[in-house]
Design an enzyme around this catalytic site. Sequence first.
Site, PDB file in Angstrom:
ATOM      1  N   CYS A  11       0.835  -1.192   0.000  1.00 48.38           N
ATOM      2  CA  CYS A  11       0.000   0.000   0.000  1.00 48.38           C
ATOM      3  C   CYS A  11       0.878   1.253   0.000  1.00 48.38           C
ATOM      4  O   CYS A  11       1.848   1.348   0.736  1.00 48.38           O
ATOM      5  CB  CYS A  11      -0.943   0.100   1.184  1.00 48.38           C
ATOM      6  SG  CYS A  11      -2.103  -1.247   1.280  1.00 48.38           S
ATOM      7  N   LYS A  70       6.223  -4.818  -3.255  1.00 45.58           N
ATOM      8  CA  LYS A  70       7.658  -4.588  -3.095  1.00 45.58           C
ATOM      9  C   LYS A  70       8.070  -4.548  -1.631  1.00 45.58           C
ATOM     10  O   LYS A  70       9.134  -5.020  -1.256  1.00 45.58           O
ATOM     11  CB  LYS A  70       7.988  -3.255  -3.774  1.00 45.58           C
ATOM     12  CG  LYS A  70       9.424  -2.867  -3.726  1.00 45.58           C
ATOM     13  CD  LYS A  70      10.168  -3.558  -4.835  1.00 45.58           C
ATOM     14  CE  LYS A  70      11.655  -3.394  -4.736  1.00 45.58           C
ATOM     15  NZ  LYS A  70      12.334  -4.592  -5.236  1.00 45.58           N
ATOM     16  N   TRP A  94      -2.682  -2.793  -1.730  1.00 44.61           N
ATOM     17  CA  TRP A  94      -2.361  -4.221  -1.804  1.00 44.61           C
ATOM     18  C   TRP A  94      -3.281  -4.866  -0.777  1.00 44.61           C
ATOM     19  O   TRP A  94      -3.111  -4.672   0.427  1.00 44.61           O
ATOM     20  CB  TRP A  94      -0.890  -4.439  -1.455  1.00 44.61           C
ATOM     21  CG  TRP A  94      -0.438  -5.862  -1.607  1.00 44.61           C
ATOM     22  CD1 TRP A  94       0.044  -6.452  -2.743  1.00 44.61           C
ATOM     23  CD2 TRP A  94      -0.410  -6.873  -0.590  1.00 44.61           C
ATOM     24  NE1 TRP A  94       0.356  -7.770  -2.486  1.00 44.61           N
ATOM     25  CE2 TRP A  94       0.092  -8.060  -1.178  1.00 44.61           C
ATOM     26  CE3 TRP A  94      -0.767  -6.901   0.753  1.00 44.61           C
ATOM     27  CZ2 TRP A  94       0.240  -9.237  -0.472  1.00 44.61           C
ATOM     28  CZ3 TRP A  94      -0.610  -8.093   1.458  1.00 44.61           C
ATOM     29  CH2 TRP A  94      -0.105  -9.242   0.842  1.00 44.61           C
ATOM     30  N   LYS A 141      13.016 -15.786  -8.847  1.00 48.27           N
ATOM     31  CA  LYS A 141      12.788 -14.772  -9.880  1.00 48.27           C
ATOM     32  C   LYS A 141      11.807 -15.289 -10.919  1.00 48.27           C
ATOM     33  O   LYS A 141      10.889 -14.590 -11.329  1.00 48.27           O
ATOM     34  CB  LYS A 141      14.097 -14.391 -10.603  1.00 48.27           C
ATOM     35  CG  LYS A 141      15.083 -13.539  -9.865  1.00 48.27           C
ATOM     36  CD  LYS A 141      14.633 -12.143  -9.562  1.00 48.27           C
ATOM     37  CE  LYS A 141      13.827 -12.063  -8.346  1.00 48.27           C
ATOM     38  NZ  LYS A 141      14.271 -11.763  -7.063  1.00 48.27           N
ATOM     39  N   GLU A 159       8.177 -15.638  -9.483  1.00 57.37           N
ATOM     40  CA  GLU A 159       7.576 -14.340  -9.151  1.00 57.37           C
ATOM     41  C   GLU A 159       6.999 -13.637 -10.380  1.00 57.37           C
ATOM     42  O   GLU A 159       5.921 -13.069 -10.310  1.00 57.37           O
ATOM     43  CB  GLU A 159       8.639 -13.400  -8.569  1.00 57.37           C
ATOM     44  CG  GLU A 159       8.918 -13.558  -7.109  1.00 57.37           C
ATOM     45  CD  GLU A 159       9.977 -12.576  -6.626  1.00 57.37           C
ATOM     46  OE1 GLU A 159       9.792 -12.028  -5.544  1.00 57.37           O
ATOM     47  OE2 GLU A 159      10.993 -12.361  -7.329  1.00 57.37           O
ATOM     48  N   ASN A 217      -2.189   2.064   5.611  1.00 61.81           N
ATOM     49  CA  ASN A 217      -1.263   1.009   5.236  1.00 61.81           C
ATOM     50  C   ASN A 217      -1.017   0.201   6.506  1.00 61.81           C
ATOM     51  O   ASN A 217      -0.704   0.787   7.541  1.00 61.81           O
ATOM     52  CB  ASN A 217       0.028   1.661   4.726  1.00 61.81           C
ATOM     53  CG  ASN A 217       1.121   0.666   4.409  1.00 61.81           C
ATOM     54  OD1 ASN A 217       0.871  -0.524   4.301  1.00 61.81           O
ATOM     55  ND2 ASN A 217       2.329   1.157   4.247  1.00 61.81           N
ATOM     56  N   GLY A 218      -1.204  -1.118   6.455  1.00 59.61           N
ATOM     57  CA  GLY A 218      -1.000  -1.926   7.664  1.00 59.61           C
ATOM     58  C   GLY A 218      -2.206  -2.803   7.929  1.00 59.61           C
ATOM     59  O   GLY A 218      -3.078  -2.959   7.067  1.00 59.61           O
ATOM     60  N   HIS A 225      16.960 -36.974  -3.709  1.00 57.30           N
ATOM     61  CA  HIS A 225      16.054 -37.244  -2.583  1.00 57.30           C
ATOM     62  C   HIS A 225      14.656 -36.692  -2.835  1.00 57.30           C
ATOM     63  O   HIS A 225      13.951 -36.362  -1.893  1.00 57.30           O
ATOM     64  CB  HIS A 225      16.652 -36.665  -1.300  1.00 57.30           C
ATOM     65  CG  HIS A 225      18.004 -37.221  -0.996  1.00 57.30           C
ATOM     66  ND1 HIS A 225      18.203 -38.534  -0.630  1.00 57.30           N
ATOM     67  CD2 HIS A 225      19.237 -36.664  -1.075  1.00 57.30           C
ATOM     68  CE1 HIS A 225      19.500 -38.751  -0.462  1.00 57.30           C
ATOM     69  NE2 HIS A 225      20.148 -37.625  -0.738  1.00 57.30           N
ATOM     70  N   ARG A 243       4.270  -0.522  -4.594  1.00 61.48           N
ATOM     71  CA  ARG A 243       3.952  -1.012  -3.252  1.00 61.48           C
ATOM     72  C   ARG A 243       2.637  -1.798  -3.209  1.00 61.48           C
ATOM     73  O   ARG A 243       2.298  -2.390  -2.180  1.00 61.48           O
ATOM     74  CB  ARG A 243       3.853   0.162  -2.281  1.00 61.48           C
ATOM     75  CG  ARG A 243       5.122   0.955  -2.160  1.00 61.48           C
ATOM     76  CD  ARG A 243       4.910   2.112  -1.230  1.00 61.48           C
ATOM     77  NE  ARG A 243       4.736   1.691   0.132  1.00 61.48           N
ATOM     78  CZ  ARG A 243       5.707   1.536   1.008  1.00 61.48           C
ATOM     79  NH1 ARG A 243       6.943   1.785   0.653  1.00 61.48           N
ATOM     80  NH2 ARG A 243       5.459   1.151   2.229  1.00 61.48           N
TER      81      ARG A 243
HETATM   82  C1  G6P Z   1       8.932  -8.769  -0.783  1.00 57.29           C
HETATM   83  C2  G6P Z   1       9.590  -8.367  -2.089  1.00 57.29           C
HETATM   84  C3  G6P Z   1      10.884  -9.140  -2.277  1.00 57.29           C
HETATM   85  C4  G6P Z   1      11.812  -8.948  -1.090  1.00 57.29           C
HETATM   86  C5  G6P Z   1      11.111  -9.280   0.231  1.00 57.29           C
HETATM   87  C6  G6P Z   1      11.919  -8.807   1.416  1.00 57.29           C
HETATM   88  O1  G6P Z   1       8.501 -10.083  -0.866  1.00 57.29           O
HETATM   89  O2  G6P Z   1       8.710  -8.605  -3.169  1.00 57.29           O
HETATM   90  O3  G6P Z   1      11.538  -8.697  -3.448  1.00 57.29           O
HETATM   91  O4  G6P Z   1      12.935  -9.743  -1.233  1.00 57.29           O
HETATM   92  O5  G6P Z   1       9.842  -8.617   0.313  1.00 57.29           O
HETATM   93  O6  G6P Z   1      11.986  -7.407   1.382  1.00 57.29           O
HETATM   94  P1  G6P Z   1      13.127  -6.530   1.985  1.00 57.29           P
HETATM   95  O7  G6P Z   1      12.742  -5.124   1.646  1.00 57.29           O
HETATM   96  O8  G6P Z   1      13.120  -6.780   3.455  1.00 57.29           O
HETATM   97  O9  G6P Z   1      14.402  -6.942   1.361  1.00 57.29           O
END
Ligand code: G6P
Length: 611
Positions: free
Chosen positions: A2, A606, A73, A488, A491, A99-100, A507, A27
């Site tokens: 958000c 993000k 979000w 990657k 995602e 936000n939260g 395994h 965000r």
């Molecule tokens: C979210 C983002 C990731 C990131 C993770 C941790 O999932 O989409 O790209 O690695 O948060 O975020 P940070 O800001 O703590 O690295």
Amino acid sequence: MCGIVGYVGSKRAYPFLIQGLKRLEYRGYDSAGLALAGKTVELHKCKGRVADLESHVGDNNLEGTVGIAHTRWATHGEPNDRNAHPHLSMKGHFALVHNGIIENYAELKKDLVRNGFEFQSDTDTEVLVNLIEFFYRAGEIQAETAIRLALSKVVGAFGIAVICTAESDQLVVARRGSPLVVGIGEGEYFVASDATPVIGYTKNVIYLNDNDLAIITKSSLTIKTLEDKPAVFKISRVDMAIGEIEKGDFAHFMLKEIFEQPKTIEDTFRGRLSQGRDAIVLGGLLDVFPLIVQAKRIILIGCGTSWHAALVGEYLIETYARIPVEVEYASEFRYRNPILSAGDVVIAISQSGETSDTLVALRMAKERGATILGVCNVVGSSIARETDAGVYTHAGIEIGVASTKAFTAQVTVLTLFALKLAFARGEITSAFYSEMIQELALIPEKITTILASHLKIKEIAAKYKDATNALYLGRGALFPVALEGALKLKEISYMHAEGYAAGEMKHGPIALVDDNLPVVVVCPKDHYYEKIVSNIQEVKARKGNIIAVVTEGDTVLKEMVNDVFEIPESHPAVTPLLAIIPLQLFSYYIAVLRGCDVDQPRNLAKSVTVE
Ligand code: G6P
């Protein structure tokens, strides 16, 4: 998670609000909205992107000079028009963006319903705005007091911005857990979840602390605590250029950020490699370094990509500095009652510096006596401010939701840290120390060489774009690189991908291997080479398609596998920085070829400021 934007001044708020939302769209992007203060609130909101909000506003000439806006979000309630922010209180006195997560929203809602309140949405945010309305008595108590009273009842995390029809010249903002920045202009103030929306408007910002509440008019800014005491704050300077937050000639931010890595790694080195290339300087750790050298144990915590960087750090610190290292998901660490003591050093790895799980885990570690450090990218972020000391990664703002340049900057910092620590502890010779510094200094140039092969990587991506699953294998410090490569891919392309330690393949994952499964094997020439070649043979015997990351000139593997990504030769300590580059490009091209929205992938955000 958000994005919040707010404006108070003499100009129309709308242009800043919309542009601010666009800059914060990374965000969260499932719905967007804005509200302008006046005798009544002017509200526009809808499901979809900020561009949809713009169409929704259409030709309406929004004149208001005090306003709030939000890009969402979803946490409570599906993304739709009703659940989009801002939310209005039942009597229409207040509009609020949030936000939260309000954890006790269900009980609060029950009480409000008993008191005659009705709700339009499924959100926790509408509960909060109505709680403010509940405490408000127009003409008797001020909006600020009602907001304060409401927040005192809230359990959970919030960053909020509120406007009130009876006090329409002001904006009230408050935070606990979710970041908020106030930009100071000339006769105007800007509010945002991070500093990017204010670039181009002002360089002076205040990062609000947890439990701060600010009352803002065009001519005044008052910052207090939620308990109505004077707050401590400082004005910081933001030195970002507009170019840093625009795509330029690149099709996507992610591609731009992948291509920026030679420069961002140089920036991470800047001022940290001594003139003679024989020592590493980490200014941010100066005061605590003697303590780190004596540490009994180092615990690295993080989430997502940052957790993968931490895993690379574990290999490097244990191999060279010989201090026991543990790597933990912050979300697990915070709840599992870990055993910690004064000799422990806990290092949080976080691009945003705002990830809720990481921040809370860090606070818990501090309470239990550990020294807490941060490796963050965002200057002035909560983790950077709350840690005893730390190292900024200096990768510049990362906008693509899938982290790329922040990962390599984190790995660079952890490599510098491991080598400096190893030398200080007498575990490596000065000759090896300077040899490694020279190796590191060559990385940007070597990455440039890999980037030059991007069209070849695109061709290879085209061959595998229709697969439904992919397996990534690596060993040693390249095992986390395999994990990151798989992350990657899933995602941004929504192709199911798993990373595995190559030795673990037999395994379980070997059961998946058939002629439809691409298996990406990270196998440059290092001391695991022979072992991983055996793993490749095992995949080949089962008709798997192998794409191998190999050292330039490795003709043996070239013959053996279906496709190769070549990387320049390097010392194993720095190879993770090279091996990840083709994997980033491979995921990017697969996602583009599958028609995915690379910069704003489905359901992701993000910065995750809720647990
Ligand atoms: C979210 C983002 C990731 C990131 C993770 C941790 O999932 O989409 O790209 O690695 O948060 O975020 P940070 O800001 O703590 O690295």
